[in-house]
Design an enzyme around this catalytic site. Sequence first.
Site, short mmCIF file in Angstrom:
data_model
loop_
_atom_site.label_atom_id
_atom_site.label_comp_id
_atom_site.label_asym_id
_atom_site.label_seq_id
_atom_site.Cartn_x
_atom_site.Cartn_y
_atom_site.Cartn_z
N SER A 122 0.83 -1.21 0.00
CA SER A 122 0.00 0.00 0.00
C SER A 122 0.86 1.26 0.00
N PRO A 165 -15.33 11.62 4.85
CA PRO A 165 -16.19 10.89 5.79
C PRO A 165 -17.56 10.54 5.19
N ILE A 196 -6.87 7.78 4.89
CA ILE A 196 -5.81 8.11 3.94
C ILE A 196 -4.51 7.38 4.31
N CYS A 272 -5.88 8.18 -11.94
CA CYS A 272 -4.79 7.71 -11.06
C CYS A 272 -5.14 6.35 -10.47
N ARG A 277 -5.04 0.49 -9.05
CA ARG A 277 -5.86 -0.75 -9.07
C ARG A 277 -5.14 -1.84 -9.84
N GLU A 397 -9.71 1.47 -3.00
CA GLU A 397 -9.54 1.56 -4.46
C GLU A 397 -10.79 1.07 -5.19
N GLY A 398 -11.96 1.29 -4.58
CA GLY A 398 -13.22 0.81 -5.15
C GLY A 398 -13.55 -0.53 -4.52
P1 TGC Z 1 -18.64 8.91 -13.84
O1 TGC Z 1 -19.63 9.90 -14.37
O2 TGC Z 1 -18.81 7.47 -14.21
O3 TGC Z 1 -17.17 9.33 -14.30
C1 TGC Z 1 -16.73 10.68 -14.26
C2 TGC Z 1 -15.72 10.84 -15.37
O4 TGC Z 1 -14.60 9.99 -15.10
C3 TGC Z 1 -14.44 9.01 -16.15
N1 TGC Z 1 -14.04 7.78 -15.50
C4 TGC Z 1 -12.78 7.34 -15.54
N2 TGC Z 1 -11.70 7.84 -16.16
C5 TGC Z 1 -10.56 7.17 -16.01
N3 TGC Z 1 -10.45 6.06 -15.27
C6 TGC Z 1 -11.50 5.53 -14.62
N4 TGC Z 1 -11.36 4.44 -13.87
C7 TGC Z 1 -12.76 6.18 -14.74
N5 TGC Z 1 -13.99 5.97 -14.25
C8 TGC Z 1 -14.77 6.94 -14.73
C9 TGC Z 1 -15.80 8.94 -16.82
O5 TGC Z 1 -15.67 8.50 -18.15
C10 TGC Z 1 -16.25 10.38 -16.73
O6 TGC Z 1 -15.52 11.10 -17.72
P2 TGC Z 1 -16.17 12.40 -18.42
O7 TGC Z 1 -15.19 12.76 -19.47
O8 TGC Z 1 -17.51 11.95 -18.95
O9 TGC Z 1 -16.31 13.42 -17.34
O10 TGC Z 1 -18.52 9.11 -12.29
P3 TGC Z 1 -19.49 8.69 -11.11
O11 TGC Z 1 -19.56 9.86 -10.18
O12 TGC Z 1 -20.79 8.14 -11.64
O13 TGC Z 1 -18.64 7.54 -10.35
C11 TGC Z 1 -18.30 6.38 -10.96
C12 TGC Z 1 -17.63 5.40 -9.95
C13 TGC Z 1 -18.62 4.98 -8.88
C14 TGC Z 1 -17.21 4.19 -10.76
C15 TGC Z 1 -16.41 6.07 -9.30
O14 TGC Z 1 -16.78 7.13 -8.53
C16 TGC Z 1 -15.58 5.12 -8.47
O15 TGC Z 1 -14.70 4.47 -8.99
N6 TGC Z 1 -15.82 5.05 -7.11
C17 TGC Z 1 -14.94 4.30 -6.22
C18 TGC Z 1 -14.11 5.27 -5.41
C19 TGC Z 1 -12.72 4.77 -5.17
O16 TGC Z 1 -12.24 3.86 -5.80
N7 TGC Z 1 -12.02 5.43 -4.26
C20 TGC Z 1 -10.66 5.09 -4.01
C21 TGC Z 1 -10.03 6.09 -3.09
S1 TGC Z 1 -8.26 6.02 -3.11
C22 TGC Z 1 -7.91 4.63 -2.25
O17 TGC Z 1 -8.73 3.87 -1.86
C23 TGC Z 1 -6.49 4.39 -2.01
S2 TGC Z 1 -6.11 2.99 -1.08
C24 TGC Z 1 -4.48 3.04 -1.34
C25 TGC Z 1 -3.69 1.97 -0.80
O18 TGC Z 1 -3.39 1.99 0.41
O19 TGC Z 1 -3.23 1.12 -1.61
P1 FAD Z 2 -19.12 3.29 1.39
O1 FAD Z 2 -18.96 3.98 0.09
O2 FAD Z 2 -19.94 3.95 2.42
O3 FAD Z 2 -19.71 1.83 1.09
C1 FAD Z 2 -20.30 1.03 2.12
C2 FAD Z 2 -20.87 -0.24 1.44
O4 FAD Z 2 -21.88 0.16 0.50
C3 FAD Z 2 -19.81 -1.00 0.64
O5 FAD Z 2 -20.05 -2.38 0.77
C4 FAD Z 2 -20.09 -0.59 -0.80
O6 FAD Z 2 -19.71 -1.58 -1.74
C5 FAD Z 2 -21.61 -0.40 -0.77
N1 FAD Z 2 -22.05 0.53 -1.82
C6 FAD Z 2 -21.73 1.84 -1.97
N2 FAD Z 2 -22.33 2.34 -3.06
C7 FAD Z 2 -23.02 1.31 -3.62
C8 FAD Z 2 -23.82 1.18 -4.79
N3 FAD Z 2 -24.01 2.20 -5.62
N4 FAD Z 2 -24.39 -0.02 -5.04
C9 FAD Z 2 -24.18 -1.08 -4.21
N5 FAD Z 2 -23.44 -1.02 -3.10
C10 FAD Z 2 -22.87 0.17 -2.82
N6 FAD Z 2 -9.05 6.60 0.29
C11 FAD Z 2 -8.25 7.57 -0.22
O7 FAD Z 2 -8.72 8.53 -0.83
N7 FAD Z 2 -6.89 7.50 -0.08
C12 FAD Z 2 -6.29 6.48 0.58
O8 FAD Z 2 -5.05 6.45 0.67
C13 FAD Z 2 -7.11 5.46 1.15
N8 FAD Z 2 -6.54 4.46 1.89
C14 FAD Z 2 -7.35 3.58 2.56
C15 FAD Z 2 -6.79 2.68 3.46
C16 FAD Z 2 -7.61 1.82 4.19
C17 FAD Z 2 -7.01 0.89 5.19
C18 FAD Z 2 -9.01 1.82 3.96
C19 FAD Z 2 -9.91 0.87 4.69
C20 FAD Z 2 -9.57 2.70 3.06
C21 FAD Z 2 -8.75 3.61 2.37
N9 FAD Z 2 -9.31 4.58 1.53
C22 FAD Z 2 -8.51 5.56 0.98
C23 FAD Z 2 -10.74 4.73 1.42
C24 FAD Z 2 -11.41 3.71 0.50
O9 FAD Z 2 -11.17 4.00 -0.84
C25 FAD Z 2 -12.91 3.71 0.83
O10 FAD Z 2 -13.04 3.09 2.10
C26 FAD Z 2 -13.72 3.00 -0.21
O11 FAD Z 2 -13.72 3.71 -1.42
C27 FAD Z 2 -15.17 2.78 0.25
O12 FAD Z 2 -15.72 3.94 0.77
P2 FAD Z 2 -16.46 3.91 2.21
O13 FAD Z 2 -15.56 3.27 3.18
O14 FAD Z 2 -16.95 5.27 2.48
O15 FAD Z 2 -17.69 2.92 1.99
#
Ligand code: TGC
Ligand code: FAD
Length: 418
Positions: A122, A165, A196, A272, A277, A397-398
């Site tokens: 990570s 949050p 984070i 990014c 991912r 990361e989703g």
């Molecule tokens: P949506 O309308 O679908 O998309 C907005 C714009 O973004 C484009 N797009 C992408 N582009 C590049 N790569 C991707 N993977 C993309 N996904 C979507 C899309 O084409 C659109 O472009 P444009 O030109 O039309 O504006 O957006 P939405 O608001 O409906 O959301 C879609 C959804 C749910 C898939 C997205 O929000 C999502 O992936 N949610 C999950 C959030 C997530 O993954 N958070 C991660 C936080 S960072 C983290 O967890 C780090 S952990 C690090 C570690 O310790 O390893």
């Molecule tokens: P929520 O979005 O509240 O989801 C709760 C539940 O609802 C989940 O099971 C989800 O699958 C489900 N759900 C949500 N929406 C839907 C839908 N439309 N349909 C069906 N089910 C749905 N984030 C960063 O930005 N940077 C980081 O460096 C980072 N590091 C992390 C490290 C750790 C250890 C952890 C645990 C998380 C980290 N995250 C980071 C955050 C991480 O990306 C989020 O926890 C993750 O995206 C899910 O968001 P949430 O926890 O708010 O859950």
Amino acid sequence: MYKLTIFAPKQLFDMNQAADFQRASKTDQFQHHDYYLMDELLTDEHKLIRSTVRDFVKREISPIIEDSAQKCLFPHFLIKGMAEVGCFGAQLPAEYGCGGLDYISYGIIMQELERCDSGIRSTASVQGSLVMYPIYKFGSEEQKRKYLPKLANGEMMGCFGLTEPDHGSNPAGMTTNFKDAGDGKHVILNGAKMWISNSPFADVAVVWAKNEAGVIKGIIVERGMPGFTTPETHNKWSLRASATGELVFNDVKVPKENILPGFEGLKGPLTCLNSARYGISWGAIGAALDCYDTALRYAKERKQFGRPIAGFQLQQKKLAEMITEIAKAQLLTWRLGVLMNEGRATPAQISMAKRNNVAMACTIARNARQMLGGMGITGEYSIMRHMMNLESVVTYEGTHDIHLLITGMDVTGENAFT
Ligand code: TGC
Ligand code: FAD
């Protein structure tokens, strides 16, 4: 100092290292559980990178990782060594001090780190894919020259603030925002990020926030800016050797020159995430391989009812299914790596690999733990730690659900999110 630095010009991978490399390759074949001879698809350079990182991990990380996880401490002293073997920004161009390697090399590095611990992977994922990548992709030339070399050599560590949050899976709803400070030089940042990775010790944070028009921009916030704090998140049962925290912005005055100029909108941070991912899809294979390897060895040695438990059909079923799923994941991920190298991988393909491989690793960790009986719950073996770590990996990361819905949207053309 380590003998081999991956961030070296290619000619350094010369015959001087051939003997080391051949020795490493032989060991690798045994330890790698390469059921479908995937090694034949790798170049000598890939194998050299793998053995270099693996040696480093075995020497420096494996001996201390259980203690770090038990104490819930990130082992800061590893940073320099991780940088030296190329763990930070391997896939980015060498001109900024980065690795200049391909995406398969980057994946292999993530696999070898996570074979030991997801938390260590990570730290490297965040640094390379979520801090260095956005600066490289969307930053100005000055930003690239200022930050990338120091992030590559570990002098500076970073974090990535997207999740809030109240906005995790749906980052579009974020409320963190900035407005013009009125002095022509600064913006004022307010809001909070949660969960984070690396935040408690990061020198810089790449933060995603909305401007006055509600448009998402990336902004580099530096530790020490007044009003910026990074409280640590305690009491985690998962990813205990990785530091997790918040980012809190209370009227933080950030120079305008810290805004990433190269994009606007949610597409920026999501781009990014593709890189991170992808790395996780390799990393999960590493965790699965370690669990499989441990369970296989244990099953051959542990005797019950007068014979090794490996001789019982129920245990063979578990092991056979593990290696089958690992082989499928390796094939999927190698192909994805080729598509990444060619610039042809789609976000949906990356989602499929992340989701499949992490779920695969979760199942393998759980079954492997059961195969060790009572011993499986102790820190004498790595499996329980992997199992708990993977609960974060399947969420960040989703989530598993979100990636399924991305695949669903891709194949049906129907958006289930809105
Ligand atoms: P949506 O309308 O679908 O998309 C907005 C714009 O973004 C484009 N797009 C992408 N582009 C590049 N790569 C991707 N993977 C993309 N996904 C979507 C899309 O084409 C659109 O472009 P444009 O030109 O039309 O504006 O957006 P939405 O608001 O409906 O959301 C879609 C959804 C749910 C898939 C997205 O929000 C999502 O992936 N949610 C999950 C959030 C997530 O993954 N958070 C991660 C936080 S960072 C983290 O967890 C780090 S952990 C690090 C570690 O310790 O390893
Ligand atoms: P929520 O979005 O509240 O989801 C709760 C539940 O609802 C989940 O099971 C989800 O699958 C489900 N759900 C949500 N929406 C839907 C839908 N439309 N349909 C069906 N089910 C749905 N984030 C960063 O930005 N940077 C980081 O460096 C980072 N590091 C992390 C490290 C750790 C250890 C952890 C645990 C998380 C980290 N995250 C980071 C955050 C991480 O990306 C989020 O926890 C993750 O995206 C899910 O968001 P949430 O926890 O708010 O859950």
